[in-house]
Design a protein around this motif. Structure first.
Motif, short mmCIF file in Angstrom:
data_model
loop_
_atom_site.label_atom_id
_atom_site.label_comp_id
_atom_site.label_asym_id
_atom_site.label_seq_id
_atom_site.Cartn_x
_atom_site.Cartn_y
_atom_site.Cartn_z
N CYS A 37 3.39 11.17 1.98
CA CYS A 37 2.56 10.39 1.29
C CYS A 37 1.74 9.57 2.23
O CYS A 37 2.28 8.82 3.11
CB CYS A 37 3.26 9.78 0.20
N LYS A 38 0.28 9.49 2.11
CA LYS A 38 -0.65 8.62 2.74
C LYS A 38 -1.45 7.72 1.90
O LYS A 38 -2.06 8.46 1.17
CB LYS A 38 -1.40 9.55 3.63
N ASN A 39 -1.42 6.55 1.92
CA ASN A 39 -2.07 5.54 0.98
C ASN A 39 -3.10 4.76 1.64
O ASN A 39 -2.92 3.65 1.83
CB ASN A 39 -1.34 4.82 0.09
N ALA B 30 -3.07 9.43 -1.57
CA ALA B 30 -2.59 8.65 -2.62
C ALA B 30 -3.55 7.82 -3.33
O ALA B 30 -3.63 7.42 -4.34
CB ALA B 30 -1.10 8.01 -2.90
N ASN B 31 -4.54 7.38 -2.35
CA ASN B 31 -5.36 6.38 -2.52
C ASN B 31 -6.62 7.11 -3.52
O ASN B 31 -7.26 7.79 -3.01
CB ASN B 31 -6.00 5.65 -1.55
N ARG C 274 -5.29 15.49 -2.63
CA ARG C 274 -5.22 14.44 -3.12
C ARG C 274 -3.91 14.20 -4.30
O ARG C 274 -3.77 15.24 -4.61
CB ARG C 274 -6.34 13.76 -4.02
N ALA C 275 -3.53 12.98 -4.50
CA ALA C 275 -2.32 12.96 -5.57
C ALA C 275 -2.81 13.72 -7.11
O ALA C 275 -2.04 14.30 -7.56
CB ALA C 275 -1.99 11.36 -5.78
N GLY D 102 1.22 3.91 -3.19
CA GLY D 102 1.07 5.49 -2.79
C GLY D 102 2.32 6.35 -3.38
O GLY D 102 2.01 7.20 -4.05
N GLU D 103 3.48 5.84 -2.94
CA GLU D 103 4.70 6.64 -3.64
C GLU D 103 4.65 6.50 -5.23
O GLU D 103 4.96 7.42 -5.70
CB GLU D 103 5.95 5.81 -3.10
N GLU E 77 2.30 6.33 -7.23
CA GLU E 77 0.95 7.22 -7.71
C GLU E 77 1.54 8.68 -7.62
O GLU E 77 1.44 9.26 -8.64
CB GLU E 77 -0.24 7.25 -6.96
N LYS F 272 0.92 -1.16 -0.03
CA LYS F 272 -0.07 0.02 -0.05
C LYS F 272 0.76 1.28 0.03
O LYS F 272 0.44 2.15 -0.65
CB LYS F 272 -1.05 0.05 1.17
#
Length: 333
Positions: free
Chosen positions: A109-111, A184-185, A205-206, A62-63, A65, A58
């Protein structure tokens, strides 16, 4: 004319440069993921291993993305991924450092699975569903986390800057070095409607990351612009020089963390079977081969040769002479 030509060339260079240069692309998460995948093949159905693999995957997704969003930008920037820095007893790990013609961004980054709300007090609330049950809980502020990482960078910068440079630039340190938290999700709903103004545009958001950077650059006012691509590369190189490496063998790390108990259990079963077979074949009591206490020590120390077995003093010389080769063969197997 030489000076004027140089200035013109610099301006043209800055104007033409629209690429995203990934100056450092390797990531610890990728190394962790590779090690976990290898171990998962060797030790299938290990629940702890599978759970860790899921979490790391996960984070890596995220990274990746964010990397995808940065690579398709048309701004002109240098990017460093997953940098670790240290100042005295303080350490910081920053997912992304983005160097643009004006500002430097530190990105956390948070996914995460579920939705994130930022309250009017700046608190982060996460909502997600497990087995049909809705769960709502607070989470440690990733914004405060990346701000703390920036402070470590500040201390490093201050330790290296001249007194005059520190005096002139220190008050603008945070202004030109901005922090962002990126969800990133793609399925995450990010609600910052009630967030304080100074937080609202730092959490996004990303797919909004490039728009935010473009907005900042287009509304920079009289903020100074880096003159050339070379200046940005020089900055990127400086950050790379700040970096420290852990040199962790993640395969061995995760193997010791999650798999040693499995290895030991299997070895113990094999040694018990060996003892049973030799006891039956030689018509002697099992403890004549090795006792249960000796069994536990053999499993713990795992001597690989007769010499090592003798050095451990686990079993007597008579037992080594009679059963040592069979014991060593089973351990090495």
């Amino acid at each position: 004319m030489g000076i004027i030509d140089s200035v013109i060339d610099s301006a043209i260079d800055a104007f033409k440069f629209k690429e995203t240069i990934i100056y450092k692309e390797n990531s610890d998460l990728q190394d962790k993921y590779n090690a976990l995948c290898k171990l998962n093949k060797e030790y299938p159905n290990n629940e702890d291993l599978i759970n860790e693999l899921y979490i790391v995957k996960k984070g890596l997704d995220g990274e990746n993305e964010i990397a995808y969003q940065l690579k398709k930008a048309h701004i002109g920037m240098y990017v460093l991924r997953d940098i670790k820095v240290k100042y005295e007893d303080l350490t910081a790990q920053i997912d992304y450092v983005i160097i643009t013609p004006v500002y430097i961004y530190y990105v956390e980054c948070k996914n995460l699975v579920g939705n994130i709300t930022v309250t009017d007090k700046g608190d982060f609330i996460r909502e997600f569903t497990i087995n049909g049950k809705k769960i709502k809980k607070g989470m440690y502020s990733p914004l405060r986390q990346v701000e703390a990482q920036r402070e470590v960078i500040r201390k490093i910068w201050e330790s290296k800057a001249s007194k005059i440079h520190k005096f002139l630039a220190s008050k603008n340190f945070e202004y030109y070095r901005r922090v962002l938290v990126v969800a990133a999700n793609q399925e995450t709903v990010l609600n910052t409607n009630k967030a304080p103004k100074d937080i609202k545009y730092k959490v996004l958001r990303a797919d909004a990351l490039i728009r935010q950077i473009e907005y900042d650059l287009n509304h920079r006012g009289n903020d100074e612009v880096l003159d050339t691509r070379k200046s940005m590369e020089k900055l990127a190189k400086t950050y790379l020089e700040y970096c420290v490496t852990d040199n962790v063998d993640y395969y061995e790390y995760y193997k010791n963390k999650f798999c040693c108990s499995i290895v030991n259990d299997n070895l113990k079963k094999r040694l018990i079977e060996l003892r049973k077979n030799r006891s039956s074949k030689m018509n002697i009591p099992a403890y004549y081969i090795f006792t249960n206490d000796e069994l536990d020590k053999l499993v713990e120390l795992k001597p690989k040769t007769i010499e090592e077995l003798k050095a451990t003093n686990i079993v007597s010389p008579i037992k080594i002479k009679a059963h040592g080769e069979a014991i060593i063969e089973e351990i090495n197997r």
